[in-house]
Design a protein around this motif. Sequence first.
Motif, PDB file in Angstrom:
ATOM      1  N   SER A  74       5.491  55.071  12.523  1.00 51.30           N
ATOM      2  CA  SER A  74       6.623  55.733  12.395  1.00 51.30           C
ATOM      3  C   SER A  74       6.588  56.000  10.878  1.00 51.30           C
ATOM      4  CB  SER A  74       7.691  55.033  13.080  1.00 51.30           C
ATOM      5  OG  SER A  74       7.714  54.985  14.315  1.00 51.30           O
ATOM      6  N   GLY A  75       6.749  54.853  10.108  1.00 49.15           N
ATOM      7  CA  GLY A  75       6.846  54.882   8.610  1.00 49.15           C
ATOM      8  C   GLY A  75       5.818  55.627   8.011  1.00 49.15           C
ATOM      9  N   LEU A 127       9.144  79.396   7.729  1.00 49.88           N
ATOM     10  CA  LEU A 127       9.176  79.078   9.337  1.00 49.88           C
ATOM     11  C   LEU A 127       7.775  78.132   9.655  1.00 49.88           C
ATOM     12  CD1 LEU A 127      10.657  79.461  11.850  1.00 49.88           C
ATOM     13  CD2 LEU A 127       9.391  81.521  12.234  1.00 49.88           C
ATOM     14  N   VAL A 128       6.845  78.534   9.285  1.00 48.95           N
ATOM     15  CA  VAL A 128       5.495  77.800   9.611  1.00 48.95           C
ATOM     16  C   VAL A 128       5.805  76.354   9.147  1.00 48.95           C
ATOM     17  CG1 VAL A 128       3.073  77.665   9.475  1.00 48.95           C
ATOM     18  CG2 VAL A 128       4.276  80.012   9.617  1.00 48.95           C
ATOM     19  N   LEU A 129       6.103  76.005   7.938  1.00 43.87           N
ATOM     20  CA  LEU A 129       6.250  74.523   7.460  1.00 43.87           C
ATOM     21  C   LEU A 129       7.399  73.937   8.180  1.00 43.87           C
ATOM     22  CD1 LEU A 129       5.882  72.372   5.433  1.00 43.87           C
ATOM     23  CD2 LEU A 129       7.743  73.638   3.930  1.00 43.87           C
ATOM     24  N   PHE A 130       8.429  74.717   8.617  1.00 42.94           N
ATOM     25  CA  PHE A 130       9.540  74.138   9.642  1.00 42.94           C
ATOM     26  C   PHE A 130       8.948  73.555  10.929  1.00 42.94           C
ATOM     27  CE2 PHE A 130      12.939  74.878  12.697  1.00 42.94           C
ATOM     28  CZ  PHE A 130      13.849  74.060  12.119  1.00 42.94           C
ATOM     29  N   ILE A 131       8.225  74.574  11.435  1.00 42.07           N
ATOM     30  CA  ILE A 131       7.373  74.249  12.613  1.00 42.07           C
ATOM     31  C   ILE A 131       6.564  72.965  12.677  1.00 42.07           C
ATOM     32  CG2 ILE A 131       6.096  74.788  14.473  1.00 42.07           C
ATOM     33  CD1 ILE A 131       7.116  77.976  14.225  1.00 42.07           C
ATOM     34  N   VAL A 161       4.719  67.235  13.476  1.00 40.77           N
ATOM     35  CA  VAL A 161       4.226  65.887  13.052  1.00 40.77           C
ATOM     36  C   VAL A 161       5.299  64.979  13.437  1.00 40.77           C
ATOM     37  CG1 VAL A 161       4.424  64.397  10.750  1.00 40.77           C
ATOM     38  CG2 VAL A 161       3.146  66.819  10.944  1.00 40.77           C
ATOM     39  N   ASN A 162       6.640  65.422  13.639  1.00 44.74           N
ATOM     40  CA  ASN A 162       7.558  64.350  14.091  1.00 44.74           C
ATOM     41  C   ASN A 162       7.134  64.302  15.603  1.00 44.74           C
ATOM     42  OD1 ASN A 162       8.966  64.065  11.801  1.00 44.74           O
ATOM     43  ND2 ASN A 162      10.087  65.944  12.078  1.00 44.74           N
ATOM     44  N   SER A 163       6.792  65.088  16.455  1.00 45.73           N
ATOM     45  CA  SER A 163       6.557  64.951  17.896  1.00 45.73           C
ATOM     46  C   SER A 163       5.293  64.207  18.034  1.00 45.73           C
ATOM     47  CB  SER A 163       6.237  66.464  18.451  1.00 45.73           C
ATOM     48  OG  SER A 163       7.414  67.306  18.540  1.00 45.73           O
ATOM     49  N   VAL A 190       4.236  56.501  18.828  1.00 47.71           N
ATOM     50  CA  VAL A 190       5.073  55.052  18.981  1.00 47.71           C
ATOM     51  C   VAL A 190       5.488  54.822  20.432  1.00 47.71           C
ATOM     52  CG1 VAL A 190       7.328  54.408  18.425  1.00 47.71           C
ATOM     53  CG2 VAL A 190       6.009  55.637  16.812  1.00 47.71           C
ATOM     54  N   SER A 191       5.558  56.028  21.378  1.00 47.09           N
ATOM     55  CA  SER A 191       5.910  55.792  22.740  1.00 47.09           C
ATOM     56  C   SER A 191       4.646  55.289  23.446  1.00 47.09           C
ATOM     57  CB  SER A 191       6.374  57.130  23.582  1.00 47.09           C
ATOM     58  OG  SER A 191       7.382  57.612  22.680  1.00 47.09           O
ATOM     59  N   GLY A 192       3.537  55.454  22.999  1.00 53.19           N
ATOM     60  CA  GLY A 192       2.176  55.371  23.691  1.00 53.19           C
ATOM     61  C   GLY A 192       1.938  53.696  23.244  1.00 53.19           C
ATOM     62  N   LYS A 193       2.251  53.410  22.156  1.00 53.13           N
ATOM     63  CA  LYS A 193       2.267  51.845  21.483  1.00 53.13           C
ATOM     64  C   LYS A 193       3.232  51.149  22.358  1.00 53.13           C
ATOM     65  CE  LYS A 193      -1.042  52.190  18.360  1.00 53.13           C
ATOM     66  NZ  LYS A 193      -2.168  51.232  18.402  1.00 53.13           N
ATOM     67  N   ASP A 194       4.368  51.625  22.608  1.00 51.09           N
ATOM     68  CA  ASP A 194       5.378  50.644  23.186  1.00 51.09           C
ATOM     69  C   ASP A 194       5.014  50.499  24.813  1.00 51.09           C
ATOM     70  OD1 ASP A 194       6.744  50.429  20.957  1.00 51.09           O
ATOM     71  OD2 ASP A 194       8.182  52.314  21.779  1.00 51.09           O
TER      72      ASP A 194
END
Length: 358
Positions: A270-271, A333-337, A342-344, A350-354
């Motif tokens: 996450s970091g 807009l492309v940078l926004f997406i 990246v966050n997704s 992280v969810s897979g590790k948990d």
Amino acid sequence: MTFNGIEKGSDGTSVTIPNPAQSGSGEALAAPHPEPTPLSTDPSRYGTVRLGDRIFRGLAEGSGVLIVVIIAAIGFFLLWRAIPALARNEQNFFLYSGNWITTDTSAMQFGILDLLQVTVFVSVFALLLAMPIALGIAIYLTNYAPNRVVGPLSYMVDLLAAVPSIIYGVWGLYVLAPVIRPLALWLNETLGGWLFLFSTGNASVAGGGTIFTAGIVLAVMILPIITAVTREVFVQTPRGQIEAALALGATRWEVVRTTVLPFGMSGYISGAMLGLGRALGETIALLIILRGTQQAFGWSLFDAGYTFASKIASAASEFNDQYKAGAYIAAGLVLFILTFVVNSLARAAVSGKDRSAS
């Protein structure tokens, strides 16, 4: 004596004896025990909710909804302002890598291929440099450093985040670039002939205005974020697991490897993703360090060019026209997406590790 299933005792009382022919298989049948009703965690079910609780709940829900609305509004604004410019673009917006020609607003030519490549390349390069250093610092602070050292060293690492971007840019170009020039020249001469990452790019290796210099500066900038998040997660490692490992005869490194790292890996990822998001949006430092070029990007560390953010910042003088500004807003807009992607990916990792840990 027994008569019709009734036996009379010595005191004259009658006792009924079950008929063996009607006893069935002999299994005892018990009535099903009802499941207990789960207790509700809603405080309003057991009494009147106080006014303060209602206000706090409303503020909390409103804050969450407000964030979603703001993000959706930003995306809608970028799309709304980008559509007119995209309609006048004569090139493929995603595949065109030539020069941005927005002088004639009726026949513009612009695309984001080079911007996307430079942005991703310099950000990933910086992330690869910062991640192992941040991990080492976090492990040292949480498992090896004496208590008198932890506070000052943590403060010094966090202090890196307080340095303005423009200071990093000036320091990188005029201080760091001359220092690492011998290393850059050696890598280019020794490895450039057979490894494309160190081949001669579209910028001067000796000049320092390359992705190699920018990536090192960017790694220093994102180091505090990755270190802080990783350190906070490592500190939360259950003390019982650490003591159990020590009781079994594990060394300090074995404790780190078998308890601390597995427990804090999701926080470390996450970091790292937070640091990557910070790198993708960095503007001023990269605008100062990276040299503008008219040549195509060649995936070399000694290339130059523009990222999304630095390209938009360098063209601020053209924002007085809605179509010229719309071309750069489309890149934004492309940078926004891209940051959303990246966050997704970070949340999925992280969810897979948990799930695997559970």
